[in-house]
Enzyme design. Structure first.
Site, PDB file in Angstrom:
ATOM      1  N   ASP A  81       0.824  -1.218   0.000  1.00  0.00           N
ATOM      2  CA  ASP A  81       0.000   0.000   0.000  1.00  0.00           C
ATOM      3  C   ASP A  81       0.853   1.262   0.000  1.00  0.00           C
ATOM      4  OD1 ASP A  81       0.801  -0.654   2.671  1.00  0.00           O
ATOM      5  OD2 ASP A  81      -0.708   0.732   3.458  1.00  0.00           O
ATOM      6  N   GLU A 176       0.258  -1.430   5.522  1.00  0.00           N
ATOM      7  CA  GLU A 176       1.278  -0.963   6.466  1.00  0.00           C
ATOM      8  C   GLU A 176       1.026   0.483   6.868  1.00  0.00           C
ATOM      9  OE1 GLU A 176       5.152   0.972   7.644  1.00  0.00           O
ATOM     10  OE2 GLU A 176       3.796   1.473   5.999  1.00  0.00           O
TER      11      GLU A 176
END
Length: 410
Positions: A81, A176
């Site tokens: 991400d 994350e």
């Protein structure tokens, strides 16, 4: 290798994988699943085995050992991400070959200029190939530079079997940036003794200390009445919130702290007379100081509850992650190997505490000690983000050298 890095990185950043804190799915956005599927195919094409993607979007793969030595299984991780701070949709990477060290106009129409005045480190990249944004999005070098470097290193090791190494595991994790990266990470299935996150910043970064972190959500309840007849009746929740905040040390905030200094950070404050909510994060490297900070918040709340009533001030506080130093110190050799790998490549290691957390912070407490290594990027999470291809190449060689050193020292 250089062209491979550029091609792979520019392809990756065009895929929108921003996470979403409001989402309750795992991963939080469909773009991460799509990206994960593409990486699965690419890992297979490169020649890795045991390539999997589970129902939560975690991608894992194996590069088999090419030595008879008993080498510990090591892992390399990066996250799928990108940050939520700025848009990551329709990223248009711009390549600047042989950078002249001067200001770069990212977007003439919007007058977005990357200047040495604003970013003093910029001239040090003179002669490098830089990849920037077009001034309308973030770049996503955090952490697509890390993904690119791991992929490129694995490809290099497969094509250069003269470099001996033990079994290597790679993993790409979702979410994350919203703190959920390790939430569904299967340490046992990963099967590594140690790992490294490729999720750092400028050249030489080697990090194995992170904050101890907690969050505090405070709800203040008031009593709204007509202001004309409010005497001895009105209780203003927003004012109670302000009173609470005024009792925290003003100088212990992010904007006044650096290095090993901790802080209280008011993330958001919203509400009215009837009800107000404040969201804080608490950070400190020292466990004792961390506990003291949490206790200070509790003490202020208890004192104010005596004044306004227990039911009118509600505190929800929870720990988020801990300083990974506690788990990495007993296996310090993994830091030493990364340090030596950089030195062997004429890279000066820059050991600094992470004023934040990485997946490694939580993974270290889940039984997988995981320091963090640089990727070559700067100015993450915004339109001025850029990455040096030269330093991405160096990060890729650090991965290769770590693998070689583990085998050599086994």
């Amino acid at each position: 290798m250089r062209q491979e890095l550029i091609e792979r990185f520019t392809r990756y950043v065009k895929i929108d994988t921003q996470s979403n804190e409001e989402s309750h799915t795992v991963p939080s956005t469909p773009g991460q699943i799509e990206f994960g599927k593409q990486l699965v195919e690419e890992l297979k094409q490169i020649g890795l085995i045991e390539v999997t993607m589970d129902e939560n979007g975690y991608v894992m793969a194996t590069l088999p050992a090419n030595t008879d030595k008993d080498v510990p299984v090591i892992g390399f991780l990066a996250h799928l991400d990108t940050a939520t701070d700025f848009t990551g949709k329709n990223v248009k990477p711009q390549i600047h070959e042989n950078f002249d060290g001067k200001a770069i106009t990212l977007n003439e129409e919007l007058n977005v200029v990357l200047t040495p005045e604003q970013f003093p480190e910029l001239p040090s990249y003179k002669g490098h190939t830089l990849i920037t944004t077009d001034g309308t999005t973030l770049l996503g070098a955090d952490d697509k530079a890390g993904l690119t470097e791991i992929m490129t290193a694995m490809n290099y090791l497969i094509h250069n079997p003269q470099i001996k190494h033990g079994k290597i595991r790679v993993a790409f994790t979702p979410d994350e940036e919203i703190g959920r990266g390790p939430s569904h990470f299967d340490v046992k299935a990963f099967g590594a003794s140690f790992a490294y996150t490729m999720d750092g910043g400028p050249l030489g970064g080697l990090e194995y200390e992170s904050f101890n972190a907690a969050s505090a959500k405070l709800t203040f309840k008031g009593n709204n009445t007509h202001p004309g007849t409010a005497k001895n009746k009105m209780l203003n929740a927003s004012k109670i919130a302000m009173e609470f905040h005024s009792q925290l040390p003003a100088e212990e905030a992010p904007e006044y702290t650096e290095g090993y200094e901790g802080f209280y950070h008011l993330l958001s404050l919203n509400g009215d007379v009837e009800q107000s909510k404040a969201y804080y994060i608490i950070r400190d490297f020292d466990r004792g100081n961390f506990e003291a900070r949490k206790n200070k918040i509790k003490q202020i709340v208890e004192k104010m509850q005596e004044k306004y009533g227990e039911e009118n001030i509600i505190l929800e506080m929870k720990d988020q992650y801990y300083n990974m130093l506690e788990k990495i110190e007993p296996v310090k050799e993994i830091v030493d190997i990364a340090y030596d790998a950089m030195k062997n490549l004429n890279i000066e290691p820059n050991i600094q505490p992470i004023r934040g957390g990485t997946d490694g912070s939580q993974l270290s407490y889940m039984g997988l000690p995981t320091p963090n290594i640089f990727t070559g990027g700067e100015n993450y999470h915004g339109k001025f983000e850029y990455v040096s291809v030269d330093n991405m190449e160096k990060a890729t060689h650090v991965i290769i050298e770590i693998a070689r050193l583990f085998e050599e020292r086994a």
